[in-house]
Scaffold this motif. Structure first.
Motif, PDB file in Angstrom:
ATOM      1  N   LEU A 284     110.603  78.493   8.916  1.00  0.00           N
ATOM      2  CA  LEU A 284     110.958  78.934   7.571  1.00  0.00           C
ATOM      3  C   LEU A 284     111.496  80.355   7.582  1.00  0.00           C
ATOM      4  CD1 LEU A 284     108.185  77.610   5.147  1.00  0.00           C
ATOM      5  CD2 LEU A 284     110.410  76.616   5.741  1.00  0.00           C
ATOM      6  N   LYS A 285     112.730  80.500   7.140  1.00  0.00           N
ATOM      7  CA  LYS A 285     113.338  81.829   7.011  1.00  0.00           C
ATOM      8  C   LYS A 285     113.535  82.102   5.524  1.00  0.00           C
ATOM      9  CE  LYS A 285     114.576  81.921  11.497  1.00  0.00           C
ATOM     10  NZ  LYS A 285     113.853  82.731  12.461  1.00  0.00           N
ATOM     11  N   ASP A 286     113.683  83.371   5.174  1.00  0.00           N
ATOM     12  CA  ASP A 286     113.992  83.683   3.780  1.00  0.00           C
ATOM     13  C   ASP A 286     115.316  83.036   3.385  1.00  0.00           C
ATOM     14  OD1 ASP A 286     111.730  85.070   3.259  1.00  0.00           O
ATOM     15  OD2 ASP A 286     112.609  87.063   3.542  1.00  0.00           O
ATOM     16  N   ALA A 287     115.344  82.511   2.168  1.00  0.00           N
ATOM     17  CA  ALA A 287     116.571  81.871   1.690  1.00  0.00           C
ATOM     18  C   ALA A 287     117.644  82.919   1.432  1.00  0.00           C
ATOM     19  CB  ALA A 287     116.289  81.112   0.404  1.00  0.00           C
ATOM     20  N   ASP A 288     118.890  82.548   1.666  1.00  0.00           N
ATOM     21  CA  ASP A 288     119.992  83.437   1.284  1.00  0.00           C
ATOM     22  C   ASP A 288     120.527  83.020  -0.085  1.00  0.00           C
ATOM     23  OD1 ASP A 288     121.369  81.115   1.861  1.00  0.00           O
ATOM     24  OD2 ASP A 288     122.011  81.811   3.838  1.00  0.00           O
ATOM     25  N   GLU A 289     121.439  83.815  -0.596  1.00  0.00           N
ATOM     26  CA  GLU A 289     121.962  83.589  -1.959  1.00  0.00           C
ATOM     27  C   GLU A 289     122.612  82.209  -2.080  1.00  0.00           C
ATOM     28  OE1 GLU A 289     122.432  83.851  -5.745  1.00  0.00           O
ATOM     29  OE2 GLU A 289     121.218  85.302  -4.647  1.00  0.00           O
ATOM     30  N   LYS A 290     123.260  81.758  -1.033  1.00  0.00           N
ATOM     31  CA  LYS A 290     123.931  80.458  -1.073  1.00  0.00           C
ATOM     32  C   LYS A 290     122.911  79.327  -1.237  1.00  0.00           C
ATOM     33  CE  LYS A 290     126.978  77.612   1.722  1.00  0.00           C
ATOM     34  NZ  LYS A 290     126.946  77.225   3.134  1.00  0.00           N
ATOM     35  N   HIS A 291     121.815  79.441  -0.483  1.00  0.00           N
ATOM     36  CA  HIS A 291     120.760  78.432  -0.593  1.00  0.00           C
ATOM     37  C   HIS A 291     120.154  78.458  -2.001  1.00  0.00           C
ATOM     38  CE1 HIS A 291     117.431  75.858   0.647  1.00  0.00           C
ATOM     39  NE2 HIS A 291     116.630  76.692   0.021  1.00  0.00           N
ATOM     40  N   LEU A 292     119.883  79.668  -2.503  1.00  0.00           N
ATOM     41  CA  LEU A 292     119.287  79.781  -3.838  1.00  0.00           C
ATOM     42  C   LEU A 292     120.195  79.163  -4.891  1.00  0.00           C
ATOM     43  CD1 LEU A 292     117.755  83.377  -3.786  1.00  0.00           C
ATOM     44  CD2 LEU A 292     116.530  81.206  -3.780  1.00  0.00           C
ATOM     45  N   ARG A 293     121.484  79.382  -4.761  1.00  0.00           N
ATOM     46  CA  ARG A 293     122.434  78.829  -5.728  1.00  0.00           C
ATOM     47  C   ARG A 293     122.367  77.300  -5.693  1.00  0.00           C
ATOM     48  NH1 ARG A 293     127.521  80.359  -3.941  1.00  0.00           N
ATOM     49  NH2 ARG A 293     126.716  82.471  -3.648  1.00  0.00           N
ATOM     50  N   LYS A 294     122.254  76.750  -4.498  1.00  0.00           N
ATOM     51  CA  LYS A 294     122.211  75.288  -4.369  1.00  0.00           C
ATOM     52  C   LYS A 294     120.943  74.716  -5.024  1.00  0.00           C
ATOM     53  CE  LYS A 294     121.255  72.408  -0.816  1.00  0.00           C
ATOM     54  NZ  LYS A 294     121.032  72.303   0.615  1.00  0.00           N
ATOM     55  N   VAL A 295     119.792  75.299  -4.713  1.00  0.00           N
ATOM     56  CA  VAL A 295     118.560  74.737  -5.277  1.00  0.00           C
ATOM     57  C   VAL A 295     118.462  74.977  -6.780  1.00  0.00           C
ATOM     58  CG1 VAL A 295     117.190  74.664  -3.176  1.00  0.00           C
ATOM     59  CG2 VAL A 295     117.174  76.737  -4.569  1.00  0.00           C
ATOM     60  N   ARG A 296     119.061  76.070  -7.239  1.00  0.00           N
ATOM     61  CA  ARG A 296     119.070  76.369  -8.670  1.00  0.00           C
ATOM     62  C   ARG A 296     119.723  75.225  -9.448  1.00  0.00           C
ATOM     63  NH1 ARG A 296     121.621  81.703  -8.531  1.00  0.00           N
ATOM     64  NH2 ARG A 296     119.713  82.603  -7.687  1.00  0.00           N
ATOM     65  N   GLY A 297     120.665  74.556  -8.818  1.00  0.00           N
ATOM     66  CA  GLY A 297     121.351  73.429  -9.460  1.00  0.00           C
ATOM     67  C   GLY A 297     120.435  72.260  -9.772  1.00  0.00           C
ATOM     68  N   LYS A 298     119.262  72.241  -9.167  1.00  0.00           N
ATOM     69  CA  LYS A 298     118.324  71.141  -9.421  1.00  0.00           C
ATOM     70  C   LYS A 298     117.457  71.405 -10.642  1.00  0.00           C
ATOM     71  CE  LYS A 298     117.802  70.273  -4.442  1.00  0.00           C
ATOM     72  NZ  LYS A 298     117.677  68.875  -4.030  1.00  0.00           N
ATOM     73  N   ILE A 299     117.635  72.592 -11.238  1.00  0.00           N
ATOM     74  CA  ILE A 299     116.711  73.036 -12.282  1.00  0.00           C
ATOM     75  C   ILE A 299     117.459  73.265 -13.588  1.00  0.00           C
ATOM     76  CG2 ILE A 299     115.141  74.906 -12.920  1.00  0.00           C
ATOM     77  CD1 ILE A 299     114.977  75.303  -9.742  1.00  0.00           C
ATOM     78  N   GLY A 300     116.955  72.659 -14.665  1.00  0.00           N
ATOM     79  CA  GLY A 300     117.507  72.926 -15.989  1.00  0.00           C
ATOM     80  C   GLY A 300     116.556  73.818 -16.755  1.00  0.00           C
ATOM     81  N   MET A 301     117.093  74.768 -17.488  1.00  0.00           N
ATOM     82  CA  MET A 301     116.217  75.711 -18.182  1.00  0.00           C
ATOM     83  C   MET A 301     116.657  75.872 -19.621  1.00  0.00           C
ATOM     84  SD  MET A 301     116.934  78.723 -15.449  1.00  0.00           S
ATOM     85  CE  MET A 301     117.491  78.244 -13.805  1.00  0.00           C
ATOM     86  N   VAL A 302     115.659  75.915 -20.486  1.00  0.00           N
ATOM     87  CA  VAL A 302     115.922  76.243 -21.880  1.00  0.00           C
ATOM     88  C   VAL A 302     114.966  77.372 -22.254  1.00  0.00           C
ATOM     89  CG1 VAL A 302     116.113  75.352 -24.231  1.00  0.00           C
ATOM     90  CG2 VAL A 302     116.546  73.826 -22.305  1.00  0.00           C
ATOM     91  N   PHE A 303     115.537  78.433 -22.806  1.00  0.00           N
ATOM     92  CA  PHE A 303     114.768  79.636 -23.118  1.00  0.00           C
ATOM     93  C   PHE A 303     114.580  79.776 -24.633  1.00  0.00           C
ATOM     94  CE2 PHE A 303     117.406  80.418 -19.380  1.00  0.00           C
ATOM     95  CZ  PHE A 303     116.491  80.897 -18.464  1.00  0.00           C
ATOM     96  N   GLN A 304     113.885  80.844 -25.008  1.00  0.00           N
ATOM     97  CA  GLN A 304     113.787  81.182 -26.438  1.00  0.00           C
ATOM     98  C   GLN A 304     115.159  81.385 -27.042  1.00  0.00           C
ATOM     99  OE1 GLN A 304     111.307  84.523 -27.443  1.00  0.00           O
ATOM    100  NE2 GLN A 304     109.658  83.827 -26.115  1.00  0.00           N
ATOM    101  N   GLN A 305     115.968  82.168 -26.349  1.00  0.00           N
ATOM    102  CA  GLN A 305     117.332  82.434 -26.810  1.00  0.00           C
ATOM    103  C   GLN A 305     118.240  81.358 -26.255  1.00  0.00           C
ATOM    104  OE1 GLN A 305     117.977  84.416 -29.071  1.00  0.00           O
ATOM    105  NE2 GLN A 305     115.968  85.418 -29.106  1.00  0.00           N
ATOM    106  N   TYR A 306     119.060  80.776 -27.105  1.00  0.00           N
ATOM    107  CA  TYR A 306     119.812  79.611 -26.663  1.00  0.00           C
ATOM    108  C   TYR A 306     120.992  79.981 -25.776  1.00  0.00           C
ATOM    109  CZ  TYR A 306     118.937  80.202 -31.640  1.00  0.00           C
ATOM    110  OH  TYR A 306     118.510  80.673 -32.835  1.00  0.00           O
ATOM    111  N   ASN A 307     121.520  81.231 -25.922  1.00  0.00           N
ATOM    112  CA  ASN A 307     122.572  81.696 -25.008  1.00  0.00           C
ATOM    113  C   ASN A 307     123.765  80.749 -24.895  1.00  0.00           C
ATOM    114  OD1 ASN A 307     121.125  84.016 -24.263  1.00  0.00           O
ATOM    115  ND2 ASN A 307     119.920  82.845 -22.786  1.00  0.00           N
ATOM    116  N   LEU A 308     124.216  80.207 -25.999  1.00  0.00           N
ATOM    117  CA  LEU A 308     125.455  79.427 -25.953  1.00  0.00           C
ATOM    118  C   LEU A 308     126.634  80.396 -25.844  1.00  0.00           C
ATOM    119  CD1 LEU A 308     124.730  76.796 -28.756  1.00  0.00           C
ATOM    120  CD2 LEU A 308     124.328  76.607 -26.291  1.00  0.00           C
TER     121      LEU A 308
END
Ligand code: ADP
Ligand code: ADP
Length: 247
Positions: free
Chosen positions: A83-107
């Motif tokens: 296990l190595k620390d993730a780089d920005e490219k890896h983080l961007r890829k896994v972020r795609g698996k996550i949907g987020m809705v916040f208090q502020q809708y940010n449309l």
């Protein structure tokens, strides 16, 4: 012999600790969230709920431990079994698996409702404009706003905008949807319509959800499992009946 199919783990926190300076905010969190499961996080302000989901959103790095989503490490990258620390490219890829809705809708204020929902599928997933529009329309139907596709965010109520934000997130077909106090910024009379939409989506069953909420009735209705956080620890967990009705 156990013939029950194994439940698929979508999110796994493994011995996760998080400290800000000397302030230990989460102490050894172990948590599995299963495919299709709805987990509500409740507890007093400052107990660590937001930190749990911010680490999953890749906005906050665990001090130690690992987090996996859909069988893949979030903050680490496996290189030759190490296990190595993730780089920005890896983080961007896994972020795609996550949907987020916040208090502020940010449309995006300068884009139509339809375009708000098609930008990411076109530019991130590489769908054609027609495919993206079809998928967006389906999701806008789910949240009851298919008649608003040509309007702009400022023409909608806060509750409607939040419903668009939910549709926009679902269009990306995330592995897990995270809801962080999504009604906290709304006028009281608009809260119900947003919670109803989330309940409808939850009742379809397929979407894995983690929800932070102070609305106990909502948590009871929507959640399969409730975690009560206190001071960085899961103080109680169980069915809504166990945790909310009979604490
Ligand atoms: P909750 O969502 O349950 O209200 P949080 O996860 O937001 O709790 O906060 C838990 C603790 O972590 C609090 O003591 C808070 O002050 C602290 N905390 C959260 N974010 C930061 C940060 N970026 N820097 C320092 N402390 C933080
Ligand atoms: P542009 O290149 O200026 O974004 P296009 O020529 O690609 O516009 O698009 C033509 C039409 O499709 C325009 O009416 C535009 O509003 C619409 N459109 C462009 N991008 C999107 C999008 N992501 N989602 C929905 N409609 C879009």
């Amino acid at each position: 012999e156990n013939l029950e199919p194994a439940r698929e783990v979508i999110v796994r926190y493994n011995n996760v600790k998080k400290a800000f300076g000397i302030n230990i905010v989460l102490n050894d969190l172990n948590l599995d969230v299963y495919k299709g499961e709805k987990v509500a996080l409740i507890g007093p302000s400052g107990s660590g709920k937001t930190t749990i989901i911010r680490m999953l959103m890749t906005l906050e790095q665990p001090s130690s431990g690992t987090i996996e989503i859909d069988g893949e490490h979030l903050w680490h990258k496996e290189v030759n079994g190490q296990l190595k620390d993730a780089d920005e490219k890896h983080l961007r890829k896994v972020r795609g698996k996550i949907g987020m809705v916040f208090q502020q809708y940010n449309l995006f204020p300068h884009m139509s409702i339809m375009r708000n929902c098609t930008e990411a599928p076109i530019h991130v997933l590489g769908l054609s404009k027609d495919e993206a529009k079809e998928r967006a329309l389906q999701m806008l139907q789910k949240v009851g706003l298919s008649d608003k596709v040509d309007m702009y965010p400022s023409q909608l109520s806060g509750g409607q905008q939040q419903r668009v934000a939910i549709a926009r997130s679902l269009v990306m077909q995330p592995k897990v949807m995270l809801f962080d106090e999504v009604t906290a910024a709304l006028d009281p009379e608009l809260v119900g319509e947003v919670l109803e939409v989330i309940k409808d989506i939850a009742s379809e069953g397929e979407t894995t959800m983690m929800l932070i909420t102070h609305e106990m009735d909502f948590a009871r209705d929507v959640a399969d499992r409730v975690l009560f956080l206190d001071n960085g620890l899961i103080a109680e967990h169980g069915t809504p009946y166990d945790v909310i009705e009979n604490p």
